[in-house]
Design a protein around this motif. Structure first.
Motif, mmCIF file in Angstrom:
data_model
loop_
_atom_site.group_PDB
_atom_site.id
_atom_site.type_symbol
_atom_site.label_atom_id
_atom_site.label_comp_id
_atom_site.label_asym_id
_atom_site.label_seq_id
_atom_site.Cartn_x
_atom_site.Cartn_y
_atom_site.Cartn_z
ATOM 1 N N ILE A 23 33.984 10.443 -0.501
ATOM 2 C CA ILE A 23 34.854 10.673 -1.657
ATOM 3 C C ILE A 23 36.255 11.036 -1.189
ATOM 4 O O ILE A 23 37.247 10.493 -1.683
ATOM 5 C CB ILE A 23 34.259 11.759 -2.584
ATOM 6 N N GLN A 24 36.346 11.936 -0.211
ATOM 7 C CA GLN A 24 37.663 12.329 0.305
ATOM 8 C C GLN A 24 38.392 11.142 0.926
ATOM 9 O O GLN A 24 39.599 10.965 0.717
ATOM 10 C CB GLN A 24 37.516 13.461 1.333
ATOM 11 N N LEU A 25 37.679 10.338 1.671
ATOM 12 C CA LEU A 25 38.276 9.162 2.295
ATOM 13 C C LEU A 25 38.745 8.160 1.243
ATOM 14 O O LEU A 25 39.846 7.606 1.347
ATOM 15 C CB LEU A 25 37.269 8.519 3.250
ATOM 16 N N ALA A 26 37.934 7.930 0.229
ATOM 17 C CA ALA A 26 38.307 6.999 -0.841
ATOM 18 C C ALA A 26 39.540 7.492 -1.592
ATOM 19 O O ALA A 26 40.394 6.689 -1.982
ATOM 20 C CB ALA A 26 37.134 6.802 -1.804
ATOM 21 N N LYS A 27 39.641 8.803 -1.779
ATOM 22 C CA LYS A 27 40.830 9.356 -2.431
ATOM 23 C C LYS A 27 42.075 9.088 -1.588
ATOM 24 O O LYS A 27 43.129 8.744 -2.123
ATOM 25 C CB LYS A 27 40.663 10.856 -2.675
ATOM 26 N N LEU A 28 41.945 9.236 -0.282
ATOM 27 C CA LEU A 28 43.088 9.017 0.617
ATOM 28 C C LEU A 28 43.519 7.553 0.680
ATOM 29 O O LEU A 28 44.707 7.260 0.782
ATOM 30 C CB LEU A 28 42.758 9.497 2.032
ATOM 31 N N THR A 29 42.548 6.653 0.631
ATOM 32 C CA THR A 29 42.856 5.232 0.801
ATOM 33 C C THR A 29 42.981 4.475 -0.520
ATOM 34 O O THR A 29 43.356 3.308 -0.515
ATOM 35 C CB THR A 29 41.768 4.538 1.644
ATOM 36 N N GLY A 30 42.626 5.142 -1.624
ATOM 37 C CA GLY A 30 42.610 4.441 -2.904
ATOM 38 C C GLY A 30 41.439 3.478 -3.001
ATOM 39 O O GLY A 30 41.449 2.536 -3.797
ATOM 40 N N GLY A 31 40.396 3.726 -2.210
ATOM 41 C CA GLY A 31 39.233 2.850 -2.183
ATOM 42 C C GLY A 31 38.202 3.200 -3.233
ATOM 43 O O GLY A 31 38.373 4.125 -4.030
ATOM 44 N N ARG A 32 37.135 2.441 -3.224
ATOM 45 C CA ARG A 32 36.017 2.689 -4.131
ATOM 46 C C ARG A 32 34.723 2.749 -3.329
ATOM 47 O O ARG A 32 34.653 2.237 -2.224
ATOM 48 C CB ARG A 32 35.963 1.642 -5.239
#
Length: 168
Positions: A23-32
């Motif tokens: 979740i933290q990584l997706a927030k940083l990258t704008g990923g899903r």
């Protein structure tokens, strides 16, 4: 970078730790996220043992529990404003790690994030390591997230079914 992140979910605290990192990584990258749960032969056999002597549809019970698990993980991602979809793999087509690798390829994942107990020595030899197998067979990079020290001593390798039949 890392727009499509695959996260295997099994209900353990280690899996939850992997989800938190994803979740933290997706927030940083704008990923899903793509949240995946696998029902394999072993989890099916364990459910049959848990329900020994009771009539019932074990696979449907496992599917129901898996759906709740995936929905809770999806809701956790949504609470953090991260998009996530869910996939339940219950076709018994190979090992858990083979199914995760195949799902990563089919969904064009950029990364797999998975929690691991970080077992060593005899514990790793006896229990095996799904995370290690996924690391070795994955078609994409894998981020292994170590469990907190408290989770390394838990005996939560397999989540036994819960629900109406299991509590009887």
């Amino acid at each position: 970078m890392y727009q499509r992140i695959l996260v295997p979910i099994d209900g353990s605290s280690t899996s939850s730790r992997g989800l938190e990192e994803a979740i933290q990584l997706a927030k940083l990258t704008g990923g899903r996220l793509r949240l995946v749960h696998v029902i394999d032969e072993l989890s099916f056999a364990l459910s049959m043992d848990a329900y020994a002597g009771l009539a019932g549809n074990w696979l449907e019970e496992l599917r129901g529990n898996a759906a709740k698990l995936l929905e809770a993980a999806r809701a956790k991602a949504a609470d953090a404003d991260v998009e996530a979809d869910t996939v339940l793999l219950d076709r018994f087509k190979g090992t858990v790690h083979d199914q995760i690798a195949a799902e990563a390829e089919a969904s064009k994942a950029d990364l797999i994030v998975i929690g691991t107990h970080g077992r060593r020595g005899i514990g790793r030899w006896v229990m095996g390591s799904s995370a290690e197998h996924i690391l070795r067979t994955a078609p994409v990079p894998v981020l292994l997230v170590r469990a907190p020290e408290s989770a390394r001593t838990e005996h939560e390798r397999f989540a036994l079914p819960s629900g109406e039949l299991a509590s009887q």
